[in-house]
Design a protein around this motif. Structure first.
Motif, mmCIF file in Angstrom:
data_model
loop_
_atom_site.group_PDB
_atom_site.id
_atom_site.type_symbol
_atom_site.label_atom_id
_atom_site.label_comp_id
_atom_site.label_asym_id
_atom_site.label_seq_id
_atom_site.Cartn_x
_atom_site.Cartn_y
_atom_site.Cartn_z
ATOM 1 N N GLU A 1 0.828 -1.201 0.000
ATOM 2 C CA GLU A 1 0.000 0.000 0.000
ATOM 3 C C GLU A 1 0.867 1.259 0.000
ATOM 4 O O GLU A 1 0.544 2.238 -0.681
ATOM 5 C CB GLU A 1 -0.956 0.024 1.186
ATOM 6 C CG GLU A 1 -1.864 1.231 1.161
ATOM 7 C CD GLU A 1 -3.086 1.119 2.035
ATOM 8 O OE1 GLU A 1 -3.988 1.946 1.867
ATOM 9 O OE2 GLU A 1 -3.156 0.200 2.879
ATOM 10 N N ALA B 1 0.240 4.687 5.044
ATOM 11 C CA ALA B 1 0.011 3.237 5.061
ATOM 12 C C ALA B 1 0.018 2.697 6.494
ATOM 13 O O ALA B 1 -0.817 1.872 6.860
ATOM 14 C CB ALA B 1 1.057 2.522 4.212
ATOM 15 N N GLY C 1 -3.957 3.753 5.894
ATOM 16 C CA GLY C 1 -4.013 3.933 4.451
ATOM 17 C C GLY C 1 -5.404 4.166 3.915
ATOM 18 O O GLY C 1 -6.259 4.747 4.581
#
Length: 115
Positions: free
Chosen positions: A41, A84, A88
């Protein structure tokens, strides 16, 4: 008094498949999968943030110097890691679920077909 573990949810509904998969995957593998999902992510967010700042010219104390681009890339990388780690936009949850389901499936197959 033993407390009952909460059922994980997926898209707002109880997810017994994921709950079962979590019992088949070791805590160490779960932690590694969670870190991998968070890193994924962060990479995605870094790409998004980089695209958002591509056309910006230097302002503030750094002006429009060659070092501004380097500084901005490091800043967007740290922003993406921070975002993240803070939860996130939800990509890491889906990636984590997918990794755990794959590992549990692989563990189930290796028990059925020992080679």
């Amino acid at each position: 008094m033993a407390s009952k573990a909460m059922m994980p949810h997926f898209k707002g509904r109880p997810d017994p498949l994921f709950a079962d998969a979590l019992t088949k995957v070791s805590p160490q593998a779960q932690a590694k999968a969670k870190a991998t999902a968070t890193d994924f992510e962060a990479m995605f967010l870094n790409s998004m943030f980089s695209q958002m700042t591509t056309g910006l010219r230097g302002e503030g104390p750094f002006g429009d110097t060659p070092g501004t681009g380097v500084w901005r890339s490091m800043l967007t990388e740290e922003y993406s890691k921070s975002f993240a780690r803070a939860g996130g936009v939800g990509i890491s949850n889906d990636v984590f679920r997918t990794l755990i389901l794959q590992q549990a499936n692989r563990a189930g197959q290796s028990r059925e077909n020992p080679t």
